[in-house]
Design an enzyme around this catalytic site. Structure first.
Site, PDB file in Angstrom:
ATOM      1  CG  ASP A 233      -1.862   1.223   1.224  1.00 54.74           C
ATOM      2  OD1 ASP A 233      -2.652   1.328   0.273  1.00 54.74           O
ATOM      3  OD2 ASP A 233      -1.783   2.052   2.132  1.00 54.74           O
ATOM      4  CB  SER A 234       0.181   4.740  -0.923  1.00 52.41           C
ATOM      5  OG  SER A 234      -1.009   4.938  -0.174  1.00 52.41           O
TER       6      SER A 234
ATOM      7  CB  CYS B 239      -2.870   0.980  -2.872  1.00 51.76           C
ATOM      8  SG  CYS B 239      -2.834   2.710  -3.386  1.00 51.76           S
TER       9      CYS B 239
ATOM     10  CD  GLU C 250      -0.324   7.103   6.074  1.00 55.48           C
ATOM     11  OE1 GLU C 250       0.683   7.093   6.806  1.00 55.48           O
ATOM     12  OE2 GLU C 250      -0.645   6.140   5.345  1.00 55.48           O
TER      13      GLU C 250
ATOM     14  CB  CYS D 171      -9.082   5.214  -0.242  1.00 57.62           C
ATOM     15  SG  CYS D 171      -7.419   5.527   0.398  1.00 57.62           S
TER      16      CYS D 171
ATOM     17  CG  HIS E  56      -5.016   5.413   3.919  1.00 56.63           C
ATOM     18  ND1 HIS E  56      -4.426   4.955   2.778  1.00 56.63           N
ATOM     19  CD2 HIS E  56      -4.004   5.768   4.756  1.00 56.63           C
ATOM     20  CE1 HIS E  56      -3.115   5.043   2.895  1.00 56.63           C
ATOM     21  NE2 HIS E  56      -2.823   5.527   4.085  1.00 56.63           N
TER      22      HIS E  56
END
Length: 268
Positions: free
Chosen positions: A10-11, A73, A152, A184, A186
């Site tokens: 993932d990013s 991702c 994040e 997404c 996240h």
């Protein structure tokens, strides 16, 4: 039986939402997780750059002798999954097909919202897959670029996230969606805040669950399941060490995160 680990990329830390679901459904599997924390977020970058980053992540995971790779991702899935599957001789799957399938199965009024990064929404990847299953479903996409940095930073349940959620999502509620795909990886970290913003009547669809089930089917079909009795081990790698990754990851996974190793990803 195949004892090699599964690679998850993932990013940043969003892919941990996929890792968590894989752990639930494939508890005996070892997992190598790579988060490209030095270059997160991917959502505003070009297709060419995202492809480069994705190939570098895959090249790194292959040095760990992984048997399959999950691109956890949505942005990388939308921009680089097909090219990755063509380039590498290993099972590689993304997260978009699973989310699209779940949306079509759930919606009653056939009005579905999809939220994601700008790159994912602009690619219309979810629209294409949903319409390939049921062309009568109306898909309303909404880019929510602030959600990734909020996750994040560990601010998923703070007031600033609630304000952002209303600013992004009120128009989807007004448009009459009965479900919203968290497009997404996240975003499930912000699920409580997003749910409070849109209300209980709107279903939040987390593609991570269906992705884990799809992975299990692929491994079983190819006789690649690890059928040992003991619990699998997860190893974590990032392109930039930061304390926030360990903190947020530990809180989300409800476990102590072992030592995280930094990778010079540009070498790959």
């Amino acid at each position: 039986m195949d004892k090699r680990p599964i690679g998850v990329f993932d990013s940043g830390l969003g892919g941990l939402t996929v890792l968590k679901e894989i752990n639930k459904r494939l508890p005996n599997e070892d997992i190598i997780y790579f988060g490209d924390t030095a270059r997160v977020p991917y959502g505003h970058r070009s297709k060419e750059t995202i492809m480069k980053y994705t190939f570098q992540a895959i090249n790194f995971l292959l040095t760990k002798d992984v048997k399959a790779i999950v691109i956890a991702c949505n942005t990388a899935t939308a921009r680089a999954l097909v090219e990755s599957q063509e380039k590498y001789d290993i099972p590689i799957m993304g997260v978009i097909d699973a989310g699209a399938k779940s949306a079509v199965e759930y919606t009653k009024n056939k009005v579905v919202g999809v939220i994601g990064t700008s790159a994912t929404i602009n690619s219309k990847a979810y629209n294409k897959v949903i319409h390939s299953i049921d062309n009568s479903v109306e898909v309303i996409g909404k880019a929510c670029p602030l959600f990734v940095p909020l996750a994040e930073e560990g601010w998923a349940n703070e007031e600033i996230s609630s304000i952002a959620a209303h600013m992004y999502l009120d128009e989807l509620v007004d448009a009459g969606v009965d479900s919203i795909v968290l497009g997404c990886t996240h975003y499930p970290i912000l699920k409580r805040t997003i749910g409070e913003a849109v209300g209980m009547d709107i279903k939040l669809i987390n593609p991570a669950k269906e992705t884990a089930l799809s992975l299990k089917k692929v491994l079983k079909k190819n006789s690649m399941l690890n059928e040992r009795e003991e619990e699998g081990v997860c190893k974590y790698f990032v392109s930039d060490i930061n304390e926030q990754f360990s903190k947020v990851a530990g809180e989300f996974l409800k476990r102590e995160i072992p030592e995280i190793e930094k990778v010079e990803i540009q070498k790959y």
